[in-house]
Design an enzyme around this catalytic site. Structure first.
Site, PDB file in Angstrom:
ATOM      1  CG  ASP A  77      11.740  42.080   4.608  1.00 13.50           C
ATOM      2  OD1 ASP A  77      11.158  41.002   4.401  1.00 13.50           O
ATOM      3  OD2 ASP A  77      11.605  42.736   5.654  1.00 13.50           O
ATOM      4  CG  ASP A 176      17.138  65.980   5.610  1.00 20.66           C
ATOM      5  OD1 ASP A 176      17.343  67.200   5.449  1.00 20.66           O
ATOM      6  OD2 ASP A 176      17.711  65.309   6.487  1.00 20.66           O
ATOM      7  CB  THR A 187       6.368  47.455   7.177  1.00 21.67           C
ATOM      8  OG1 THR A 187       6.452  46.721   5.959  1.00 21.67           O
ATOM      9  CG2 THR A 187       4.944  47.379   7.710  1.00 21.67           C
TER      10      THR A 187
END
Length: 286
Positions: A77, A176, A187
């Protein structure tokens, strides 16, 4: 080829020139290049190899990648994301063969390279148009394919962020950081932080806090036309600003980042059956 954003328009076209982009570690793809060369030769497709890829695999550079019909990615990816960003605005779609781990953005696995790319080279593929994000900082602009993240620049130090959406104040939140994600990025880091998954075809931004110090902080989905403004309200901690995982700037106290849906679209090519739902089921739901 079919272009898909919400509607489909037949644009069948055989591939004659394909650029090649591969995993950063050449050994990760094994014999992938040789297999790609064989299927390209079988289908009469000219492979365009840029200088970086040529050096990586010991091949001679061949032609200008800007003139390709398609970009074939051999990697995971991260490699597909790099290709989408690199070819943004060129009109050249990117198709992935997964040589990584999850491979959500890839249209086929490594074992299906010959059969899958044979179909693609014959013109049997769709193109999904995915929204990008425009980021405006005090001194720079950037475009994100996956996400913009505003996070503490000091490891282990919490920051306080103030948000406004569409010109309306949303309040302050100790955390954070915050993730501003596209559908394609929803995703990735967004998902791992409990954010909403946005199906391809949506024009929206997913906003998800990272480790919010609150029982009430929840993700939001923001529509087009609503700018997201993030101020650093921390007294002594700078905020780092990342685009697709790479730091592009910092926010000192009271400085802000503006994130909106961008005017450009990233073009992800897929096999017709490699739909979002099928990929989601195979990658995350099984």
């Amino acid at each position: 080829m079919t272009s898909t954003a919400g509607s489909q328009t037949p644009l069948a076209r055989r591939v004659t020139r394909a650029a090649v982009l591969t995993h950063g570690k050449a050994e990760q793809i094994g014999s992938g290049i040789a297999r790609l060369q064989a299927v390209a030769q079988e289908h009469g497709v000219e492979l365009v190899v840029g200088p970086d890829e040529g050096e990586k695999h010991g091949l001679a550079a061949s032609g200008e990648v800007a003139g390709a019909d398609l970009v074939v990615v051999l990697g995971g990816d991260g490699t597909v994301l790099r290709a989408l960003a690199r070819f943004l605005g060129t009109g050249i779609p990117v198709i992935g063969v997964n040589f990584g781990r999850v491979g959500f953005l890839s249209s086929m696995g490594r074992r299906d390279l010959e059969a899958g790319l044979g179909r693609v080279f014959a013109g049997e593929y769709d193109v999904v148009e995915l929204p990008t994000l425009e980021l405006v900082l005090p001194s720079a602009r950037s475009v994100a394919v996956n996400d913009v993240v505003v996070t503490s620049a000091s490891l282990g130090r919490m920051i306080e962020l103030e948000l406004a959406i569409g010109g309306e104040e949303l309040g302050r939140q100790p955390c954070d950081g915050i993730i501003c994600s596209t559908p394609s990025g929803s995703t990735a880091y967004n998902l791992s932080n409990g954010g909403p998954v946005l199906m391809w075809g949506l024009e929206a931004i997913a906003l998800t806090f990272v480790a919010a110090h609150s029982l009430h902080a929840r993700p939001l989905v923001v529509p087009p036309g609503s700018d997201v403004i993030v101020w650093n309200r921390s007294g002594d901690v700078e905020a780092g600003v990342l685009v697709d995982g790479h730091q592009v700037g910092t926010l000192a106290k009271a400085e802000r980042a503006v994130v909106r849906i961008g005017s450009e679209r990233s073009l992800l090519a897929t096999l017709p059956e490699a739909t979002f739902v099928r990929r989601y089921r195979q990658s995350f739901a099984s």
